[in-house]
Structures are given as structure tokens and as C-alpha cells.
Design an enzyme around this catalytic site. Structure first.
Site, PDB file in Angstrom:
ATOM      1  N   ARG A  96      47.038   2.971 -23.466  1.00 28.64           N
ATOM      2  CA  ARG A  96      45.625   2.573 -23.574  1.00 28.64           C
ATOM      3  C   ARG A  96      45.493   1.156 -24.110  1.00 28.64           C
ATOM      4  O   ARG A  96      44.554   0.443 -23.823  1.00 28.64           O
ATOM      5  CB  ARG A  96      44.890   3.507 -24.546  1.00 28.64           C
ATOM      6  CG  ARG A  96      44.788   4.933 -24.069  1.00 28.64           C
ATOM      7  CD  ARG A  96      44.108   5.771 -25.122  1.00 28.64           C
ATOM      8  NE  ARG A  96      44.138   7.188 -24.768  1.00 28.64           N
ATOM      9  CZ  ARG A  96      43.260   8.070 -25.199  1.00 28.64           C
ATOM     10  NH1 ARG A  96      42.285   7.702 -26.003  1.00 28.64           N
ATOM     11  NH2 ARG A  96      43.351   9.328 -24.849  1.00 28.64           N
ATOM     12  N   GLU A 167      38.252   8.244 -15.510  1.00 25.66           N
ATOM     13  CA  GLU A 167      37.202   8.185 -16.531  1.00 25.66           C
ATOM     14  C   GLU A 167      37.093   6.778 -17.114  1.00 25.66           C
ATOM     15  O   GLU A 167      38.030   5.993 -17.052  1.00 25.66           O
ATOM     16  CB  GLU A 167      37.509   9.181 -17.663  1.00 25.66           C
ATOM     17  CG  GLU A 167      36.294   9.469 -18.546  1.00 25.66           C
ATOM     18  CD  GLU A 167      36.632  10.196 -19.852  1.00 25.66           C
ATOM     19  OE1 GLU A 167      37.766  10.088 -20.340  1.00 25.66           O
ATOM     20  OE2 GLU A 167      35.736  10.871 -20.391  1.00 25.66           O
TER      21      GLU A 167
HETATM   22  N1  5AD Z   1      46.068  16.353 -25.100  1.00 27.63           N
HETATM   23  C1  5AD Z   1      44.951  17.075 -25.331  1.00 27.63           C
HETATM   24  N2  5AD Z   1      43.864  16.612 -25.952  1.00 27.63           N
HETATM   25  C2  5AD Z   1      43.891  15.342 -26.355  1.00 27.63           C
HETATM   26  N3  5AD Z   1      42.972  14.584 -27.001  1.00 27.63           N
HETATM   27  C3  5AD Z   1      43.465  13.349 -27.169  1.00 27.63           C
HETATM   28  N4  5AD Z   1      44.715  13.281 -26.657  1.00 27.63           N
HETATM   29  C4  5AD Z   1      44.988  14.507 -26.144  1.00 27.63           C
HETATM   30  C5  5AD Z   1      46.109  15.056 -25.485  1.00 27.63           C
HETATM   31  N5  5AD Z   1      47.196  14.331 -25.259  1.00 27.63           N
HETATM   32  C6  5AD Z   1      41.678  15.071 -27.402  1.00 27.63           C
HETATM   33  C7  5AD Z   1      41.503  15.173 -28.906  1.00 27.63           C
HETATM   34  C8  5AD Z   1      40.005  15.184 -29.016  1.00 27.63           C
HETATM   35  C9  5AD Z   1      39.542  14.351 -27.858  1.00 27.63           C
HETATM   36  C10 5AD Z   1      38.914  13.050 -28.184  1.00 27.63           C
HETATM   37  O1  5AD Z   1      40.684  14.151 -27.034  1.00 27.63           O
HETATM   38  O2  5AD Z   1      42.096  16.369 -29.400  1.00 27.63           O
HETATM   39  O3  5AD Z   1      39.506  16.476 -28.801  1.00 27.63           O
END
Ligand code: 5AD
Length: 476
Positions: A96, A167
Site C-alpha cells: 500500500r 476498491e
Molecule cells: N485480512 C482480513 N482483514 C483485514 N483487515 C485488514 N487487513 C486484513 C487482512 N489481511 C481488516 C481489519 C479491519 C478492516 C479495516 O480491515 O481487520 O476490520
């Protein structure tokens, strides 16, 4: 000054070359080869087709792990144990941040130690071939979900691999995520992403684009989220995108959530050009979650109820382990099943909530007021307008980490738990709307026998994770 005009073919080509020159891999794809990859995908993996033709709310979680085979297994678990409709690939923080060398090191460490050393899937590092393998292995359409302000290379690589949904946008992936870029810079980066999506679209491959509606995730007034998503949708449409999903994050007041989803649908269709197919996505609670899993399930179920009633096209799910950070595959599948159960039970019902119309009207008027300001200060150009509007605080978001927004507004809940504004800064809302906000907050202040103040805001920010909706003194 940046303008909302379509990049020419020559300009797209020039930028495309430049972007690929930053690619660390050696499996660079041509556009023609990429088109062939997309053309070979069955209808069941075409993102826009599946999303736009569904006759019920589709589910999608977030999920990303460093290694390719683990990511394939994870997506498979979400299908088998979570009944998932749309698959995510959540990208790691180094990617990112365009730190591809660090992402590569993290991936190598993850392979050596058999532990996840990155917080997501490093798509650029896996490269065109790796991502192509992932898309082929997946049993449903795949979307890239990330948080990358400069996502040009990520888009070029993943589109070349057959990914059909992406997204983010210049405002929604700038303000909540970084202080490194001005809005003018991110608008230019995303004009390339959208123009590339447009180029595929013109070849019959409709790439879906989705602004990140929840913004800073904390007490964001619905009208601001909707106005910002519409601006991003307009910018995408100018570059040739024809499938756009507007988003909004649960605030926790059922009436306000239902009203916001309905307003977003109506306004999206009204403001975006006719040739765009507009869909909507509702995000389960993006603020702090209760650490207790049964309580977290309660937050998930209430959000799902709003979606079950208002019927957006898609819902982004959370897991009962939200308070712990990135969920395990099992927890993620559990969140999907809770969501699925509530959606199924509500799909048989049609629920009329009396207060929705009034709230919806307030949201719609507020969105129009904000968008009028954008057009006005941009002399009719939304790109110029949105830069100026944020610069002057006519558009603003609460608690921005970025300097690109003034951050002069303060939200608080009213006596029913609806998100209102305590401090407006220079936000372009008319006096009548502001009076409504003030009156609603006064009512709450009387109930609590205290003045509307920053204390209320702070209490509200932690209320849901503490097991409530409104941060009342004494906690009841
Ligand atoms: N896998 C699952 N959920 C994720 N989030 C961020 N990275 C991951 C990942 N690799 C989720 C966080 C939060 C949201 C902003 O994105 O747990 O719920």
C-alpha cells in the site's frame, strides 16, 4: 490545476509505460494479453456481471495473507465455510505504501518461518503470474481491497491478471490513510487507474470500481460519505468506468443506516451519468469493536439488519474477532455465516420504519448542499471543485490523519444515536440543516444534563466497543 477531463489515449499510453517501468517483476504483460485473460473468464467470475445481476444482498469479507498457496486456501475456506459471494484480496501495508522491496522481504520471511510476516497479500510482489494463478483458483469473482493512495502499479498488475474490481479512490484512499499526498496528486494517480479500467471497459471487460465509503471509520455523517463517493464516482465515470459501487459504513442507528443506504442509491443514480450502472455497498461497523465475541456478533447482526431492510447490492462483513485485528479464516467465515443468517431471515420480510423518510430527506438535502458547493467552487469541474472544497473546509471529514482535509468538524450522537455534527467548521450545509443538528444534540444534552461538548464526542467514539451505542455519562 487538476481537471476532470478524460486522459487521451496517448497520455494513457505514456503513463502506462511509466507505471510498468516501476514494476519489480519480470513477467510484464501486454494489454492485449491481459484482455485475452479476461475474455477467458467464465461469467461466474466476472465481477460486475455477478454484482449487478444479483437478486439479493451479496456478502464479501476482507482477507489477505502473504503466501500465494495460503491465500488460495483462505479464499477456498471462505467459500466452503462462509458461503461467500464475492472474494477479496486484501493487500499488505508495504505494498500500500509502494515499498515493494520490503514486501518482498516480508514474503520471503513468511515462506521461511511459516508465519505471516505481512498483514495482507503482496500482489505486486506475486506479480502478474501469481495473481493470475489466484484468479484462476478462486471460485468467485475477486476484488482488490487495499488502502493505497498511489495504486497505479497495483492496478496495472492486477488488472493484467484478470482482476475485475478495484476498491479505492483519490479522496477515500487519501484522507483516511496518509498525510503524504495532496488531493491533486491522488486525483491524478486515480485518473490513470480509472482510465485504465475505462480502456478495458471499451474492450468489453467491465472493471468495477468502488470508492471506500467509510472514510475515517469513526462517526462519519452519512451525507459526507455519500457526497465524497459521488464525487469519486463522477471522476471515475469521466475516465470511462461504467460499473461503480458507492459505499457507506454502518453508524449503528438503524433508521439512519437504512435512510443512508436508500439515499445513496437514489442520489447515485441521479448524479452519475446514465451509462454507468450504479450499485451500493454497506460496510459493517468500522469503528472500535467489543473484544467480547458474542457482543461483536451483536454489532455484526445489527449492521446486517440495516442491510437486510435497505438492501444494498453488497455487504462487507466483519468477524467476531475484529477487536484482535486481522481475523483467522475460521473467524472470518463465522462473520459471514452470522451475516448470511440475518440476511436470509430478513429477505422474507419487508420492514417499514416510520422515521426513515424524514432522515432520508435530511441526508439527501445535505448531500445536495455539499455537492452544490463542490460544483460552485470548481466552476462546474468536480476535480477542481473537490480540491478547493476540501481546501476551504466546505467539504470535510472528522478526525482525518491527512492534512488534505481541514478536520474542523466534530460529530456526536443525538438522543437516538444518530450521527449529528456538534461543530460544523466551514462545512457547506445550509442554516436550516445546521439548526436540525443543533436541536437534536440539545435534546440529548437535556437528557444527560450536560452541555454538548467534546466530552460527548470522546464518549461516543468508544461507546460501541464498550457495549453501547451512545456514550452517556455513567454508561447506561
Ligand atoms: N485480512 C482480513 N482483514 C483485514 N483487515 C485488514 N487487513 C486484513 C487482512 N489481511 C481488516 C481489519 C479491519 C478492516 C479495516 O480491515 O481487520 O476490520
Amino acid at each position: 490545476m487538476v481537471e476532470d477531463t478524460r486522459l487521451s489515449d496517448v497520455e494513457l499510453q505514456r503513463q502506462h509505460e511509466q507505471v510498468w517501468d516501476t514494476y519489480p517483476g519480470d513477467d510484464r504483460s501486454t494489454f492485449e494479453k491481459a484482455v485475452a485473460v479476461h475474455e477467458a473468464l467464465p461469467a461466474s467470475k466476472q465481477f460486475a456481471t455477478v454484482l449487478e445481476s444479483a437478486d439479493r444482498v451479496l456478502t464479501q469479507p476482507r482477507a489477505g495473507v502473504p503466501c500465494l498457496d495460503d491465500q488460495i486456501d483462505l479464499l477456498e475456506t471462505l467459500v466452503t465455510d462462509g458461503d461467500v459471494d464475492l472474494l477479496p484480496v486484501t493487500i499488505d501495508s508495504y505494498t500500500r505504501d509502494n515499498q515493494y522491496e520490503k514486501a518482498r522481504e516480508g514474503l520471503e520471511r513468511s515462506r521461511e518461518t511459516d508465519a505471516d510476516e505481512l498483514n495482507g497479500f503482496p500482489a505486486v510482489t506475486h506479480g502478474v503470474e501469481g495473481c493470475r494463478t489466484l484468479v484462476e483458483a478462486a471460485d468467485a469473482p475477486v476484488q482488490i481491497r487495499h488502502g493505497t493512495p498511489d495504486a497505479r502499479l497495483l492496478a496495472a498488475v492486477t488488472f493484467a491478471s484478470g482482476v475485475q474490481s478495484f476498491e479505492g479512490g483519490p479522496i477515500t484512499y487519501n484522507l483516511p490513510y496518509t498525510s503524504k499526498y495532496s488531493l491533486e496528486e491522488t486525483i491524478e494517480y486515480w485518473q490513470y487507474v480509472d482510465r485504465l479500467a475505462g480502456a478495458y471497459t471499451e474492450r468489453g471487460i467491465r472493471i468495477n470500481r468502488e470508492p471506500f465509503g467509510p472514510l475515517t471509520g469513526t462517526l462519519v455523517p452519512p451525507s459526507i460519505a455519500i457526497a465524497v463517493c459521488i464525487v469519486e464516482g463522477l471522476l471515475s465515470a469521466t475516465q470511462g468506468v461504467r460499473s461503480i459501487t458507492l459505499g457507506y459504513g454502518q453508524v449503528g442507528n438503524l433508521v439512519q443506516d437504512v435512510a443512508a443506504i436508500e439515499a445513496m442509491k437514489t442520489l447515485g443514480v441521479e448524479y452519475l451519468p446514465d451509462e454507468v450502472t450504479v450499485t451500493t455497498v454497506f460496510h459493517q461497523w468500522m469503528g472500535g469493536f467489543p473484544a467480547d465475541e458474542p457482543r461483536a456478533n451483536g454489532v455484526i447482526a445489527l449492521g446486517t439488519a440495516a442491510a437486510g431492510i435497505a438492501e444494498p447490492d453488497k455487504i462487507i462483513t466483519k468477524s467476531p474477532q475484529e477487536a484482535l485485528g486481522v481475523p483467522t479464516a475460521d473467524a472470518n467465515a463465522a462473520g459471514l455465516r452470522t451475516t448470511d443468517q440475518v440476511l436470509r431471515m430478513l429477505s422474507a420480510q419487508s420492514v417499514d420504519l416510520e422515521a426513515v423518510d424524514r432522515e432520508r430527506e435530511l441526508i439527501e438535502r445535505s448531500v445536495r448542499s455539499l455537492l452544490d458547493a463542490v460544483y460552485e467552487v470548481g466552476d462546474g469541474d468536480v476535480a477542481r471543485g473537490v480540491v478547493r472544497a476540501f481546501d476551504e473546509g466546505l467539504l470535510d471529514v472528522p478526525f482525518p490523519p491527512s492534512e488534505a482535509a481541514a478536520g474542523d468538524i466534530l460529530p456526536a450522537r443525538d438522543d437516538e444515536g444518530r450521527v449529528r455534527l456538534l461543530k460544523f467548521g466551514d462545512l457547506a450545509l445550509d442554516e436550516d440543516i445546521k439548526r436540525r443538528h443543533r436541536a437534536d444534540l440539545e435534546t440529548r444534552a437535556r437528557t444527560e444534563d450536560r452541555r454538548p461538548s467534546f466530552r460527548m464526542v470522546a464518549d461516543d467514539v468508544s461507546a460501541v466497543s464498550d457495549g453501547r451505542l451512545i456514550g452517556r455519562p455513567g454508561g447506561d
